[in-house]
Each structure stands twice: as structure tokens, then as C-alpha cells.
Design an enzyme around this catalytic site. Structure first.
Site, PDB file in Angstrom:
ATOM      1  N   LYS A  88      -1.151  -1.053  -4.355  1.00 22.69           N
ATOM      2  CA  LYS A  88      -2.317  -0.250  -3.970  1.00 22.69           C
ATOM      3  C   LYS A  88      -1.856   1.185  -3.787  1.00 22.69           C
ATOM      4  O   LYS A  88      -0.846   1.441  -3.145  1.00 22.69           O
ATOM      5  CB  LYS A  88      -2.898  -0.812  -2.675  1.00 22.69           C
ATOM      6  CG  LYS A  88      -3.890   0.069  -1.955  1.00 22.69           C
ATOM      7  CD  LYS A  88      -4.626  -0.735  -0.895  1.00 22.69           C
ATOM      8  CE  LYS A  88      -4.678  -0.018   0.435  1.00 22.69           C
ATOM      9  NZ  LYS A  88      -5.363  -0.816   1.469  1.00 22.69           N
ATOM     10  N   ASP A 115      -7.238   2.947  -3.053  1.00 19.95           N
ATOM     11  CA  ASP A 115      -7.961   2.978  -1.775  1.00 19.95           C
ATOM     12  C   ASP A 115      -8.243   4.427  -1.407  1.00 19.95           C
ATOM     13  O   ASP A 115      -7.315   5.227  -1.235  1.00 19.95           O
ATOM     14  CB  ASP A 115      -7.111   2.297  -0.688  1.00 19.95           C
ATOM     15  CG  ASP A 115      -7.826   2.194   0.658  1.00 19.95           C
ATOM     16  OD1 ASP A 115      -8.987   2.656   0.766  1.00 19.95           O
ATOM     17  OD2 ASP A 115      -7.223   1.648   1.606  1.00 19.95           O
ATOM     18  N   LYS A 142      -3.052   5.066  -2.569  1.00 19.00           N
ATOM     19  CA  LYS A 142      -4.060   5.837  -1.856  1.00 19.00           C
ATOM     20  C   LYS A 142      -4.522   6.964  -2.768  1.00 19.00           C
ATOM     21  O   LYS A 142      -3.707   7.594  -3.451  1.00 19.00           O
ATOM     22  CB  LYS A 142      -3.461   6.410  -0.571  1.00 19.00           C
ATOM     23  CG  LYS A 142      -3.153   5.348   0.474  1.00 19.00           C
ATOM     24  CD  LYS A 142      -4.442   4.741   1.028  1.00 19.00           C
ATOM     25  CE  LYS A 142      -4.137   3.802   2.179  1.00 19.00           C
ATOM     26  NZ  LYS A 142      -5.372   3.251   2.780  1.00 19.00           N
ATOM     27  N   GLY A 202      -3.812  -4.117   6.161  1.00 22.78           N
ATOM     28  CA  GLY A 202      -2.799  -3.755   7.145  1.00 22.78           C
ATOM     29  C   GLY A 202      -3.128  -2.433   7.796  1.00 22.78           C
ATOM     30  O   GLY A 202      -3.911  -1.640   7.258  1.00 22.78           O
ATOM     31  N   GLU A 207     -11.053   0.440  -3.314  1.00 23.11           N
ATOM     32  CA  GLU A 207     -11.337   0.161  -1.910  1.00 23.11           C
ATOM     33  C   GLU A 207     -12.008   1.341  -1.223  1.00 23.11           C
ATOM     34  O   GLU A 207     -11.526   2.469  -1.308  1.00 23.11           O
ATOM     35  CB  GLU A 207     -10.002  -0.195  -1.226  1.00 23.11           C
ATOM     36  CG  GLU A 207     -10.113  -0.617   0.229  1.00 23.11           C
ATOM     37  CD  GLU A 207      -8.765  -1.084   0.791  1.00 23.11           C
ATOM     38  OE1 GLU A 207      -7.869  -1.446  -0.010  1.00 23.11           O
ATOM     39  OE2 GLU A 207      -8.604  -1.072   2.013  1.00 23.11           O
ATOM     40  N   SER A 236       0.868  -1.168   0.000  1.00 24.30           N
ATOM     41  CA  SER A 236       0.000   0.000   0.000  1.00 24.30           C
ATOM     42  C   SER A 236       0.908   1.222   0.000  1.00 24.30           C
ATOM     43  O   SER A 236       1.745   1.374   0.890  1.00 24.30           O
ATOM     44  CB  SER A 236      -0.882  -0.019   1.249  1.00 24.30           C
ATOM     45  OG  SER A 236      -1.662   1.151   1.320  1.00 24.30           O
ATOM     46  N   ASP A 244     -13.587  -2.041   3.117  1.00 22.70           N
ATOM     47  CA  ASP A 244     -12.657  -2.109   4.251  1.00 22.70           C
ATOM     48  C   ASP A 244     -13.413  -1.615   5.490  1.00 22.70           C
ATOM     49  O   ASP A 244     -14.037  -2.407   6.218  1.00 22.70           O
ATOM     50  CB  ASP A 244     -11.409  -1.257   3.915  1.00 22.70           C
ATOM     51  CG  ASP A 244     -10.422  -1.085   5.062  1.00 22.70           C
ATOM     52  OD1 ASP A 244     -10.690  -1.541   6.186  1.00 22.70           O
ATOM     53  OD2 ASP A 244      -9.352  -0.472   4.848  1.00 22.70           O
ATOM     54  N   LYS A 302      -9.474  -7.109   8.114  1.00 26.57           N
ATOM     55  CA  LYS A 302      -8.468  -6.651   9.068  1.00 26.57           C
ATOM     56  C   LYS A 302      -8.820  -7.219  10.431  1.00 26.57           C
ATOM     57  O   LYS A 302      -9.939  -7.020  10.925  1.00 26.57           O
ATOM     58  CB  LYS A 302      -8.427  -5.121   9.134  1.00 26.57           C
ATOM     59  CG  LYS A 302      -7.823  -4.477   7.887  1.00 26.57           C
ATOM     60  CD  LYS A 302      -7.789  -2.973   8.001  1.00 26.57           C
ATOM     61  CE  LYS A 302      -7.172  -2.362   6.745  1.00 26.57           C
ATOM     62  NZ  LYS A 302      -7.368  -0.890   6.711  1.00 26.57           N
TER      63      LYS A 302
HETATM   64  O1  OSB Z   1      -7.202   1.723   4.573  1.00 30.73           O
HETATM   65  O2  OSB Z   1      -5.985   0.024   4.322  1.00 30.73           O
HETATM   66  C1  OSB Z   1      -6.153   1.134   4.821  1.00 30.73           C
HETATM   67  C2  OSB Z   1      -3.047   2.211   6.756  1.00 30.73           C
HETATM   68  C3  OSB Z   1      -3.626   2.877   7.809  1.00 30.73           C
HETATM   69  C4  OSB Z   1      -4.986   2.996   7.869  1.00 30.73           C
HETATM   70  C5  OSB Z   1      -5.787   2.447   6.866  1.00 30.73           C
HETATM   71  C6  OSB Z   1      -5.211   1.757   5.811  1.00 30.73           C
HETATM   72  C7  OSB Z   1      -3.822   1.674   5.746  1.00 30.73           C
HETATM   73  C8  OSB Z   1      -3.117   1.061   4.634  1.00 30.73           C
HETATM   74  C9  OSB Z   1      -1.713   0.583   4.930  1.00 30.73           C
HETATM   75  O3  OSB Z   1      -3.518   1.001   3.506  1.00 30.73           O
HETATM   76  C10 OSB Z   1      -1.591  -0.883   4.957  1.00 30.73           C
HETATM   77  C11 OSB Z   1      -0.246  -1.254   5.480  1.00 30.73           C
HETATM   78  O4  OSB Z   1       0.728  -1.159   4.726  1.00 30.73           O
HETATM   79  O5  OSB Z   1      -0.144  -1.643   6.677  1.00 30.73           O
HETATM   80 MG    MG Z   2      -8.348   0.586   3.268  1.00 28.83          MG
END
Ligand code: OSB
Ligand code: MG
Length: 370
Positions: free
Chosen positions: A163, A190, A165, A292, A215, A137, A240, A264
Site C-alpha cells: 500500500k 491510500d 500513501k 494499522g 482507500e 503500508s 477506512d 481498525k
Molecule cells: O490510513 O491506514 C491509514 C497510519 C496512521 C494513520 C492512518 C493510517 C496509517 C497506515 C499505517 O496506513 C498502517 C500501519 O502500518 O500501521
Molecule cells: Mg487508511
């Protein structure tokens, strides 16, 4: 089993690189760890709440208070817990705060696995695969050039999907450039709830980039709006934030609000509910993957165990410790193969050693209960 003591610890760890989402930037993590003790053994869990109540309603401080004042007292004081699977139901009267209670619940699973002398992944009924496919991510960057450079590095490291953001102002034009540069990479985006149904036409433009999924584009607790949006998009929606229980998963599936679910451990309150979400998705033919929350080693190792359940067929957001930490709290750190997988370890419990000296050096708070 009777839990004798619960030790809460808060550790502070700077991230190697800041991580930016539509709701803000994180540069350093404050993480609550839960150690449960019984019969001379310890089980460990990690609370996945962020430092602020921006991803969901929880944050470090709320997790500490919920654990100390509500969750721990319900499993201490000589209470006979029939097993790890009976832990989450003890917290049924605590509304929300699943990351807090989930950290304790996961610790009890780890403890019970150690009591049985088994790896955690086996104890939760996993083991469908012993190499976990990994994606990464990548947060919002200062420039598109920077994002392209990061993606290049992660693909070269072997990661199987990328992924990105997104948020309004950092979406369609950015993804177009990424797709042009990496025509055959497995890509997804995401949004962490940054859009509304008023953005439907704009989000529809993402269809042309053949993303694996989008996402959580809409409201953090709004399954119905996602169903409306999904009916208008070709790209599958992955939920999510919306999925906090197996019931939510069933409802989202029934309403066709998503084609994929990100599971998660913390968000759903631990292994019991994560397995139930997994089972509901598997029964409906909906693929899942493990999300994550910028975890330290304990949470990361738990995610690896969870990812061995049969329905976790897509690459998750579980990646190498060194992407986040100069030094992790477990030994060895979580590492990936050159082909973008994590090999599952066979030691009892979550499979790694805790670096107690390092843990002590970064602890900012500790309290022993019971
Ligand atoms: O939405 O998946 C998410 C990190 C913090 C809060 C929300 C998210 C995330 C990530 C990071 O996308 C995932 C990771 O690398 O741990
Ligand atoms: Mg997410």
C-alpha cells in the site's frame, strides 16, 4: 466480572523511520496503554489515536481525558460487568472517541480471555486461519527512487501486498512508475481523505494501474460522496475513516460506496463493534482486512487476533514490529515468515509477554484509577 483498577500509561517511542500521509508526518509516537485489573489478573489494551487530531478527531491527550473522566468511571466502582461484550455498550453515551473507549474495551476482552485461560483470538470467535496474510503500508517518500527501493525490500521480505500513501502531487505519476517497475505486484493506494469529487477525472486515471483498491480518497465522514465516486471508478474503493460502526458499514454497502472495508479495532471502538462490522461485510460478500495505526506490540497483537475472523481474507496492514520499533514493548516482537504471514500464538490472552522493564523506561505518564 468486577474491574478493580484501571491503570493508564502513556509511552513515548521513536519510529525507526518517519511515516508520512496526506495529513502529515509522524516521527515519534505517544501511545496510551490501558491495563485493567481483576482477580489478580491483568488485561491490556492499546489506544490507537495519533498525536494530533488529523486522522480523526482523537489524539493522545483527548484519549487520556476521555478514559480518565468518562470511560473508566463507567466500569469501575464495583459495577458488575456481565462480560467483555458488555463493555462497549457502557460507553454508548460517549459520542465519538472510539479509539479511547476501544483501548479499554480491548483490554477487558484480553482480561476475560486470560480468566478463561484461552488465547484472545479464540475468545473473540476467531481462528478461521492461524497464519495472517500481511501487507505493508509505505508512507510518502522524499523521492520516487526511495519509494521504489522500499517496495523492492518489502517484496523481498515476503510481504503479500504493497500500500502506498498518496496525495495531490504524489499520485498518478508515482503509481505509474511503481507499476512499471513491479508489473505483477499486488498494489493499492491510500489517500486519507486528500481529494474531493472535483478530482474524479484525475482519480479515474488510477484505473489503468489495476490497483486492488483505492482507500478513503474522499471526506473522512462522507459515505455519500464515495458512493458517487465508486459509480465512476472501475477500481474498488476501500473505506477506512468513514466506517466507525457496523451501521456505517451497512449504509456504505447499501449505497455501494465501497467494495472493500478496512477494519481498525480502535476506529470502531473495540472488538465488539469490529466483529459487528466484520459480520455485516461478510453477510454482504464484502472482503475486509485489518488496518494499522503504527501500533506498538499490544495493539499489533490484538490486530493479529482480529485478523483470524473468517472475513479477513485480504492481506492487512499488520506487519513486523521491527518495521516500526528498534525495540517493541512485547516479547517476542511480532515477526513475519519469509512468505509474508504472521503465525498466531497460542498463549492465553493476546499471546505475547509484556516487557515491563522497557515499558517503565519509556513511560511519560501513569495514573491508577479505582
Ligand atoms: O490510513 O491506514 C491509514 C497510519 C496512521 C494513520 C492512518 C493510517 C496509517 C497506515 C499505517 O496506513 C498502517 C500501519 O502500518 O500501521
Ligand atoms: Mg487508511
Amino acid at each position: 466480572m468486577r474491574l478493580e483498577q484501571i491503570v493508564l500509561r502513556q509511552i513515548r517511542m521513536p519510529l525507526v523511520h518517519f511515516f508520512e500521509t496526506s495529513f502529515g508526518r509522524t516521527s515519534s509516537r505517544d501511545i496510551v496503554l490501558v491495563e485493567v485489573r481483576a482477580g489478580g489478573l491483568s488485561g491490556w489494551g492499546e489506544v490507537t489515536a495519533g498525536e494530533n487530531p488529523f486522522y480523526n478527531e482523537e489524539w493522545t491527550e483527548s484519549a487520556w481525558m476521555i478514559l480518565r473522566d468518562y470511560a473508566a468511571p463507567r466500569v469501575l466502582g464495583g459495577y458488575e460487568l456481565s462480560g467483555a461484550d458488555a463493555t462497549a455498550p457502557r460507553f454508548a453515551h460517549i459520542r465519538g472517541h472510539r479509539m479511547a473507549t476501544g483501548g479499554l474495551e480491548a483490554a477487558v476482552w484480553d482480561l476475560e480471555a486470560r480468566m478463561a485461560g484461552k488465547p484472545l483470538y479464540q475468545h473473540i470467535g476467531g481462528g478461521a486461519r492461524l497464519e495472517i496474510p500481511c501487507g505493508v503500508s509505505i508512507g510518502i517518500q522524499e523521492s520516487v527512487a526511495q519509494l521504489l527501493e522500499k517496495i523492492e525490500l518489502e517484496l523481498a521480505a515476503g510481504y503479500q501486498r504493497i500500500k502506498m500513501k498518496i496525495k495531490p502531487g504524489w499520485d498518478v505519476d508515482v503509481i505509474r512508475q511503481v507499476r512499471e517497475r513491479f508489473p505483477s505486484a499486488r498494489l493499492m493506494a491510500d489517500a486519507n481523505s486528500a481529494y474531493t469529487l472535483a478530482d474524479t477525472d484525475h482519480l479515474k486515471k488510477l484505473d489503468e494501474f489495476f490497483l486492488m483498491m483505492i482507500e478513503q480518497p474522499l471526506g473522512h465522514d462522507d459515505i455519500i460522496d464515495h458512493a458517487v465516486l465508486q459509480s465512476k471508478l472501475d477500481t474498488p474503493i476501500c473505506l477506512d475513516e468513514c466506517i466507525r460502526s457496523a451501521r456505517h458499514a451497512e449504509q456504505a454497502i447499501l449505497l455501494r460506496a465501497c467494495g472493500i472495508i478496512n477494519i481498525k479495532l480502535g476506529r470502531v471502538g473495540g472488538f465488539r463493534e469490529a466483529k459487528r462490522v466484520h459480520d455485516a461485510a461478510l453477510a454482504a460478500g464484502i472482503p475486509v482486512w485489518c488496518g494499522g495505526m503504527l501500533e506498538a506490540g499490544i495493539g499489533r497483537a490484538h490486530n493479529v487476533a482480529l485478523s483470524t475472523l473468517p472475513g479477513f481474507t485480504l492481506p492487512g496492514d499488520v506487519s513486523a514490529s521491527k518495521r516500526y520499533w528498534a525495540r517493541d514493548i512485547i516479547v517476542p516482537p511480532v515477526e513475519t515468515t519469509p512468505w509474508g504471514t504472521i503465525k498466531v500464538r497460542e498463549a492465553a490472552g493476546f499471546g505475547y509477554e509484556i516487557d515491563h522493564d522497557f515499558l517503565r523506561s519509556i513511560a511519560v505518564r501513569e495514573e491508577t484509577l479505582g
